[in-house]
Design a protein around this motif. Structure first.
Motif, PDB file in Angstrom:
ATOM      1  N   GLY A 156      45.553  17.775  22.851  1.00 56.14           N
ATOM      2  CA  GLY A 156      45.536  16.426  22.863  1.00 56.14           C
ATOM      3  C   GLY A 156      44.156  15.785  23.636  1.00 56.14           C
ATOM      4  N   ASP A 157      43.739  14.596  23.818  1.00 53.53           N
ATOM      5  CA  ASP A 157      43.047  14.135  24.502  1.00 53.53           C
ATOM      6  C   ASP A 157      42.716  14.592  25.872  1.00 53.53           C
ATOM      7  N   GLY A 158      43.586  14.931  26.621  1.00 57.35           N
ATOM      8  CA  GLY A 158      43.848  15.378  27.965  1.00 57.35           C
ATOM      9  C   GLY A 158      43.790  16.915  28.033  1.00 57.35           C
ATOM     10  N   GLN A 159      43.518  17.650  26.922  1.00 48.61           N
ATOM     11  CA  GLN A 159      43.552  18.973  26.989  1.00 48.61           C
ATOM     12  C   GLN A 159      42.626  19.348  28.208  1.00 48.61           C
ATOM     13  N   ASN A 160      43.053  20.362  29.345  1.00 48.05           N
ATOM     14  CA  ASN A 160      42.452  20.773  30.354  1.00 48.05           C
ATOM     15  C   ASN A 160      42.501  22.160  30.820  1.00 48.05           C
ATOM     16  N   ASP A 161      42.912  23.008  29.783  1.00 49.84           N
ATOM     17  CA  ASP A 161      43.119  24.325  29.922  1.00 49.84           C
ATOM     18  C   ASP A 161      41.789  25.034  29.818  1.00 49.84           C
ATOM     19  N   GLU A 162      40.790  24.565  29.612  1.00 51.91           N
ATOM     20  CA  GLU A 162      39.215  25.121  29.410  1.00 51.91           C
ATOM     21  C   GLU A 162      39.074  26.071  28.336  1.00 51.91           C
ATOM     22  N   HIS A 163      39.971  26.048  27.417  1.00 51.22           N
ATOM     23  CA  HIS A 163      40.068  26.893  26.224  1.00 51.22           C
ATOM     24  C   HIS A 163      39.081  25.951  25.397  1.00 51.22           C
ATOM     25  N   PRO A 164      38.116  26.870  24.778  1.00 49.36           N
ATOM     26  CA  PRO A 164      37.385  26.265  23.654  1.00 49.36           C
ATOM     27  C   PRO A 164      38.059  25.455  22.549  1.00 49.36           C
ATOM     28  N   PRO A 165      38.019  24.064  22.376  1.00 49.79           N
ATOM     29  CA  PRO A 165      36.607  23.517  22.703  1.00 49.79           C
ATOM     30  C   PRO A 165      36.994  22.440  23.779  1.00 49.79           C
ATOM     31  N   ALA A 166      37.972  22.664  24.803  1.00 52.08           N
ATOM     32  CA  ALA A 166      38.226  21.852  25.803  1.00 52.08           C
ATOM     33  C   ALA A 166      37.152  21.698  26.865  1.00 52.08           C
ATOM     34  N   ASN A 167      37.119  20.544  27.301  1.00 47.26           N
ATOM     35  CA  ASN A 167      36.159  20.233  28.350  1.00 47.26           C
ATOM     36  C   ASN A 167      36.583  20.851  29.691  1.00 47.26           C
ATOM     37  N   VAL A 168      35.393  21.676  30.104  1.00 44.53           N
ATOM     38  CA  VAL A 168      35.733  22.447  31.169  1.00 44.53           C
ATOM     39  C   VAL A 168      35.690  21.565  32.624  1.00 44.53           C
ATOM     40  N   GLN A 169      35.078  20.366  32.553  1.00 41.18           N
ATOM     41  CA  GLN A 169      35.159  19.621  33.571  1.00 41.18           C
ATOM     42  C   GLN A 169      36.697  19.014  33.658  1.00 41.18           C
ATOM     43  N   LEU A 170      37.400  19.003  32.827  1.00 41.34           N
ATOM     44  CA  LEU A 170      38.913  18.375  32.802  1.00 41.34           C
ATOM     45  C   LEU A 170      39.667  19.682  33.649  1.00 41.34           C
ATOM     46  N   GLY A 171      39.217  20.644  33.534  1.00 45.23           N
ATOM     47  CA  GLY A 171      39.934  21.771  33.981  1.00 45.23           C
ATOM     48  C   GLY A 171      39.620  22.136  35.534  1.00 45.23           C
ATOM     49  N   GLN A 172      38.347  21.606  35.973  1.00 42.52           N
ATOM     50  CA  GLN A 172      38.015  21.702  37.195  1.00 42.52           C
ATOM     51  C   GLN A 172      38.691  20.396  37.965  1.00 42.52           C
ATOM     52  N   GLN A 173      38.864  19.441  37.366  1.00 37.35           N
ATOM     53  CA  GLN A 173      39.508  18.256  37.776  1.00 37.35           C
ATOM     54  C   GLN A 173      41.093  18.424  37.893  1.00 37.35           C
ATOM     55  N   PHE A 174      41.527  19.285  36.973  1.00 42.85           N
ATOM     56  CA  PHE A 174      43.135  19.535  37.214  1.00 42.85           C
ATOM     57  C   PHE A 174      43.256  20.565  38.291  1.00 42.85           C
ATOM     58  N   ALA A 175      42.432  21.557  38.546  1.00 42.20           N
ATOM     59  CA  ALA A 175      42.670  22.658  39.591  1.00 42.20           C
ATOM     60  C   ALA A 175      42.368  21.927  41.075  1.00 42.20           C
ATOM     61  N   ALA A 176      41.660  20.805  41.100  1.00 46.53           N
ATOM     62  CA  ALA A 176      41.183  20.101  42.255  1.00 46.53           C
ATOM     63  C   ALA A 176      42.557  19.198  42.543  1.00 46.53           C
ATOM     64  N   ARG A 177      43.062  18.690  41.588  1.00 45.53           N
ATOM     65  CA  ARG A 177      44.236  17.825  41.715  1.00 45.53           C
ATOM     66  C   ARG A 177      45.396  18.669  42.363  1.00 45.53           C
TER      67      ARG A 177
END
Length: 283
Positions: free
Chosen positions: A118-139
């Motif tokens: 989905g739009d909130g995909q944050n697992d950093e697996h292509p084609p996910a946006n790695v920024q969202l993965g960093q944001q999730f880890a920071a959370r």
């Protein structure tokens, strides 16, 4: 944000995924220290065998030892739902994780899965946006550090199930074959390509870089070492439990560290990635 974590906590430059293969079998190695003969990702029921359904897993070991565990997921389900037989594998929400941290009621082992779709995909697996993965880890990390009573007794481990490319100058090292579940076209006697590993804890060696060879089952072995649990296969029996990263006689961080950059994903970048997905690589 990951750069700040790498400077502040401990990392490894010899951490590898557990086999030269994709997501599912590597994640199996965390839960069971084997992929039960599977080398590919697939739908439940079409893998090489279904031994993973009823085999002993780290979660079973924890329960048998009287320890608690819980999976928290940011998406609609956790990966472990593939195991079916336990409704706890479905997972609880990330909001529940934040509630449990605030109440100082985390289980002995908390497994955290990002959103895989989905739009909130944050697992950093292509084609996910790695920024969202960093944001999730920071959370997750910021949630832990906001409750000092929790952070002072918690070890946070960030690792990946597999790699995101096809080249690394460090060749995958040899590894113990976990069991006798071996397909005719594959042997589990070698690790996969290197992947990141970041460990945060009050007792971590600040800025430490480990050169010990580890893989996903080293995380499993760390849990087993902490709660005096036996090995499940030859692989976790011989896995290094990452103890070189810690100094248990003193705390590098008697209070949580500060100065982390804002990990909020840039809205323009997120929108650009949505509008410009990766191509095929063909001209």
């Amino acid at each position: 944000y990951y750069y700040w974590m790498a400077k502040t906590f401990a990392i490894s430059d010899r951490h590898f995924c557990s086999l030269l293969g994709p997501t599912w079998p590597n994640r199996f190695y965390f839960y069971g220290a084997t992929s039960w003969g599977n080398t590919k990702t697939g739908d439940v029921g079409i893998l090489v065998n279904d031994e993973y359904q009823n085999a002993t897993k780290i979660t079973d070991q924890l329960e048998q030892a009287g320890k608690t565990w819980k999976i928290y997921r940011d998406g609609i389900t956790s990966f472990a739902i593939v195991f079916k037989q336990n409704t706890a594998y479905y997972g609880s929400s990330i909001e529940q994780f934040e509630t449990d941290v605030a109440a100082n009621s985390l289980p002995h082992v908390a497994i955290i899965d990002p959103s895989f779709t989905g739009d909130g995909q944050n697992d950093e697996h292509p084609p996910a946006n790695v920024q969202l993965g960093q944001q999730f880890a920071a959370r997750i990390l910021n949630t832990l550090m906001q409750n000092q009573a929790v952070s002072q007794k918690t070890v946070f481990i960030l690792f990946y199930d597999e790699h995101g490319g096809f080249y690394d100058h460090v060749p995958p090292p040899e590894a113990w074959e976990p069991d006798n579940l071996v397909p005719p076209d594959y042997k589990f006697d070698r690790l996969g390509i290197r992947t990141p590993l970041i460990v945060a804890s009050p007792h971590i060696k600040k800025g430490y870089v480990s050169h010990f060879v580890t893989d996903i089952t080293s995380v499993t072995r760390f849990i087993q070492n902490r709660f005096d649990l036996p090995a499940m296969t030859r692989r976790d029996a011989n896995a290094w439990p990452m103890l070189d990263m810690f100094d248990f006689d003193s705390a590098s961080y008697p209070t949580p560290p500060s100065g982390a950059p804002d990990a909020t994903a840039n809205p323009a970048g997120v929108q650009f990635c949505k509008n410009n997905p990766p191509g095929t690589g063909k001209p």
